[in-house]
Scaffold this active site. Structure first.
Site, PDB file in Angstrom:
ATOM      1  N   TYR A   1      10.162  -6.387  -8.325  1.00 52.81           N
ATOM      2  CA  TYR A   1       9.952  -6.144  -6.886  1.00 52.81           C
ATOM      3  C   TYR A   1      11.143  -6.675  -6.072  1.00 52.81           C
ATOM      4  CZ  TYR A   1       6.669  -4.992  -3.079  1.00 52.81           C
ATOM      5  OH  TYR A   1       6.033  -4.420  -2.001  1.00 52.81           O
TER       6      TYR A   1
ATOM      7  N   LYS B   1       8.700  -8.383   2.049  1.00 51.50           N
ATOM      8  CA  LYS B   1       7.258  -8.555   2.279  1.00 51.50           C
ATOM      9  C   LYS B   1       6.936  -9.967   2.769  1.00 51.50           C
ATOM     10  CE  LYS B   1       5.269  -4.561   1.388  1.00 51.50           C
ATOM     11  NZ  LYS B   1       4.876  -3.704   2.538  1.00 51.50           N
TER      12      LYS B   1
HETATM   13  N1  NAD Z   1       1.501   1.397  -3.618  1.00 48.97           N
HETATM   14  C1  NAD Z   1       1.372   0.082  -3.867  1.00 48.97           C
HETATM   15  O1  NAD Z   1       1.277  -0.352  -5.018  1.00 48.97           O
HETATM   16  C2  NAD Z   1       1.338  -0.864  -2.695  1.00 48.97           C
HETATM   17  C3  NAD Z   1       0.778  -2.139  -2.900  1.00 48.97           C
HETATM   18  C4  NAD Z   1       0.755  -3.034  -1.828  1.00 48.97           C
HETATM   19  C5  NAD Z   1       1.274  -2.643  -0.609  1.00 48.97           C
HETATM   20  N2  NAD Z   1       1.821  -1.391  -0.453  1.00 48.97           N
HETATM   21  C6  NAD Z   1       2.374  -1.037   0.844  1.00 48.97           C
HETATM   22  O2  NAD Z   1       1.650   0.047   1.387  1.00 48.97           O
HETATM   23  C7  NAD Z   1       2.456   0.678   2.363  1.00 48.97           C
HETATM   24  C8  NAD Z   1       2.374   2.181   2.177  1.00 48.97           C
HETATM   25  O3  NAD Z   1       3.000   2.570   0.985  1.00 48.97           O
HETATM   26  P1  NAD Z   1       2.382   3.606  -0.057  1.00 48.97           P
HETATM   27  O4  NAD Z   1       2.256   2.871  -1.334  1.00 48.97           O
HETATM   28  O5  NAD Z   1       1.212   4.311   0.518  1.00 48.97           O
HETATM   29  O6  NAD Z   1       3.600   4.622  -0.293  1.00 48.97           O
HETATM   30  P2  NAD Z   1       4.090   5.945   0.485  1.00 48.97           P
HETATM   31  O7  NAD Z   1       5.418   6.275  -0.101  1.00 48.97           O
HETATM   32  O8  NAD Z   1       3.040   6.994   0.437  1.00 48.97           O
HETATM   33  O9  NAD Z   1       4.251   5.442   1.989  1.00 48.97           O
HETATM   34  C9  NAD Z   1       5.404   4.782   2.472  1.00 48.97           C
HETATM   35  C10 NAD Z   1       5.665   5.348   3.848  1.00 48.97           C
HETATM   36  O10 NAD Z   1       6.732   4.665   4.508  1.00 48.97           O
HETATM   37  C11 NAD Z   1       7.295   5.623   5.380  1.00 48.97           C
HETATM   38  N3  NAD Z   1       8.596   5.200   5.870  1.00 48.97           N
HETATM   39  C12 NAD Z   1       9.680   4.816   5.135  1.00 48.97           C
HETATM   40  N4  NAD Z   1      10.724   4.575   5.968  1.00 48.97           N
HETATM   41  C13 NAD Z   1      10.272   4.790   7.233  1.00 48.97           C
HETATM   42  C14 NAD Z   1      10.868   4.722   8.520  1.00 48.97           C
HETATM   43  N5  NAD Z   1      12.158   4.341   8.682  1.00 48.97           N
HETATM   44  N6  NAD Z   1      10.111   5.027   9.613  1.00 48.97           N
HETATM   45  C15 NAD Z   1       8.806   5.397   9.476  1.00 48.97           C
HETATM   46  N7  NAD Z   1       8.185   5.486   8.278  1.00 48.97           N
HETATM   47  C16 NAD Z   1       8.918   5.190   7.175  1.00 48.97           C
HETATM   48  C17 NAD Z   1       7.397   6.866   4.514  1.00 48.97           C
HETATM   49  O11 NAD Z   1       7.532   8.018   5.342  1.00 48.97           O
HETATM   50  C18 NAD Z   1       6.071   6.847   3.798  1.00 48.97           C
HETATM   51  O12 NAD Z   1       5.118   7.612   4.508  1.00 48.97           O
HETATM   52  C19 NAD Z   1       3.873   0.096   2.201  1.00 48.97           C
HETATM   53  O13 NAD Z   1       4.069  -0.926   3.161  1.00 48.97           O
HETATM   54  C20 NAD Z   1       3.809  -0.507   0.820  1.00 48.97           C
HETATM   55  O14 NAD Z   1       4.747  -1.557   0.633  1.00 48.97           O
HETATM   56  C21 NAD Z   1       1.836  -0.504  -1.471  1.00 48.97           C
END
Ligand code: NAD
Length: 255
Positions: free
Chosen positions: A154, A161
Site C-alpha cells: 500500500y 490515508k
Molecule cells: N477497494 C478497497 O479495497 C478499499 C478499501 C478501503 C477504502 N477504500 C477507499 O474507497 C474509496 C473508493 O474507492 P473504490 O475502491 O470504490 O474504487 P473506485 O476506483 O471505484 O473509486 C475511486 C474513485 O476516485 C475517483 N477519483 C480519482 N481521482 C479523482 C479526482 N481527482 N477527482 C475526483 N474523483 C477522483 C475516481 O473517479 C473513482 O470514481 C477510495 O478512497 C479508496 O481508497 C477502498
C-alpha cells in the site's frame, strides 16, 4: 420511515458498478434519498452511463477534486438539481503506480504529492466546496483503509490515508460548531478499480478472510456501503471524528 427519507446526498467516486460509491448511491436511493453524483474528465461519460443503472437515474456534476475551478463551481452545479445537501460522500483515492507496490523507498515527492492531494487534502477541499449547501445535522463520510499500520504494497497510499484520517479529525473540529459531522468508514479490501490498480493487491486481500472473525468477502461492497448510509442518517447524531471499521473484525485481532 426509510433510513435516508427526504435527504439529498452528493456522492463522489462512482466509476463502475463495482465502485463502493455506486453501492452507497444505490442503497441511499433505496432508503429514500435523492442522489447527485460527481465525476470528471474522461470518466464523466462512464459515470453518466453507470448512473442509469441506479434504481433512479442520477444527475452527474463535474468535479475533479484537485481542480480549483470545479471546486469553486460545485455549489452552483449542485443547485441546478437541489437547493441543499444533507450529506456528502468522499469516495476518492488515487496514487501513481510508482508509489505503491512494495517499492516504498523509491517514492518520489511529485508522485507522493499527487497521492496526498487527490486522496487526503481533497476531503478538506470537498467539504469547503459543499459547505454553502450543508445545514445542521448533515454529514460528510469518507472511505479509508486502516492507516495505523504499514501494509504490504500500500506504501505511499497508506501515508496519504493517514493524512486523510487526520484531515477528517480536523474537519470534525472545525465543522462541528456548524452542526456538520465528519466520519470515516475503514473498509477491508474490496476488488474495485482502485484496488486492482495497486500492484500486488492480492497480497493485501489474501489472508483477510482468514483473519476476520466474521469472515470477509472481497467481492461484496454492501457491508461498507450500508455503514456509509447509516453514518449519513439521523442515527449517529452525536458522532463525529470517528472511524468505523467495516473489515470483518480484522482491526481488533492480534494476528
Ligand atoms: N477497494 C478497497 O479495497 C478499499 C478499501 C478501503 C477504502 N477504500 C477507499 O474507497 C474509496 C473508493 O474507492 P473504490 O475502491 O470504490 O474504487 P473506485 O476506483 O471505484 O473509486 C475511486 C474513485 O476516485 C475517483 N477519483 C480519482 N481521482 C479523482 C479526482 N481527482 N477527482 C475526483 N474523483 C477522483 C475516481 O473517479 C473513482 O470514481 C477510495 O478512497 C479508496 O481508497 C477502498
Amino acid at each position: 420511515m426509510a433510513l435516508l427519507e427526504g435527504k439529498t446526498l452528493l456522492v463522489t467516486g462512482v466509476l463502475t458498478d463495482g465502485s463502493i460509491a455506486f453501492h452507497v448511491a444505490r442503497l441511499a436511493q433505496e432508503q429514500g434519498a435523492q442522489v447527485i453524483l460527481t465525476s470528471f474528465g474522461r470518466q464523466l461519460r462512464l459515470t453518466q452511463a453507470i448512473a442509469r443503472r441506479l434504481p433512479q437515474p442520477a444527475p452527474v456534476v463535474e468535479l475533479d477534486v484537485t481542480n480549483a475551478d470545479d471546486l469553486a463551481a460545485l455549489a452552483d452545479r449542485v443547485r441546478e438539481h437541489a437547493d441543499r445537501l444533507d450529506g456528502v460522500v468522499h469516495s476518492i483515492g488515487f496514487a501513481p503506480q510508482s508509489v505503491m507496490g512494495g517499492n516504498f523507498l523509491a517514492g518520489e515527492w511529485d508522485d507522493v504529492a499527487t497521492a496526498v492531494h487527490v486522496s487526503a487534502y481533497s476531503l478538506k477541499a470537498l467539504a469547503v466546496a459543499a459547505l454553502p449547501l450543508l445545514s445542521r445535522g448533515s454529514g460528510l463520510v469518507g472511505l479509508t483503509f486502516d492507516a495505523r499500520y504499514a501494509w504490504p504494497v500500500y506504501d505511499w497510499m497508506g501515508v496519504a490515508k493517514a493524512a486523510f484520517e487526520s484531515t477528517a479529525r480536523y474537519l470534525a473540529r472545525d465543522l462541528g460548531p456548524q452542526g456538520v459531522r465528519v466520519n470515516l468508514v475503514s473498509a477491508g479490501p474490496i476488488r474495485t478499480t482502485a484496488a486492482k490498480s495497486i500492484p500486488g493487491f492480492e497480497t493485501m486481500e489474501g489472508r483477510w478472510s482468514d483473519r476476520a472473525p466474521l469472515g470477509w468477502d472481497v467481492t461484496d461492497p454492501e457491508p461498507t456501503a450500508r455503514t456509509v448510509a447509516a453514518l449519513l442518517s439521523d442515527w449517529f447524531p452525536a458522532t463525529t471524528g470517528e472511524i468505523v471499521h467495516v473489515d470483518g473484525g480484522v482491526h481488533a485481532m492480534g494476528q
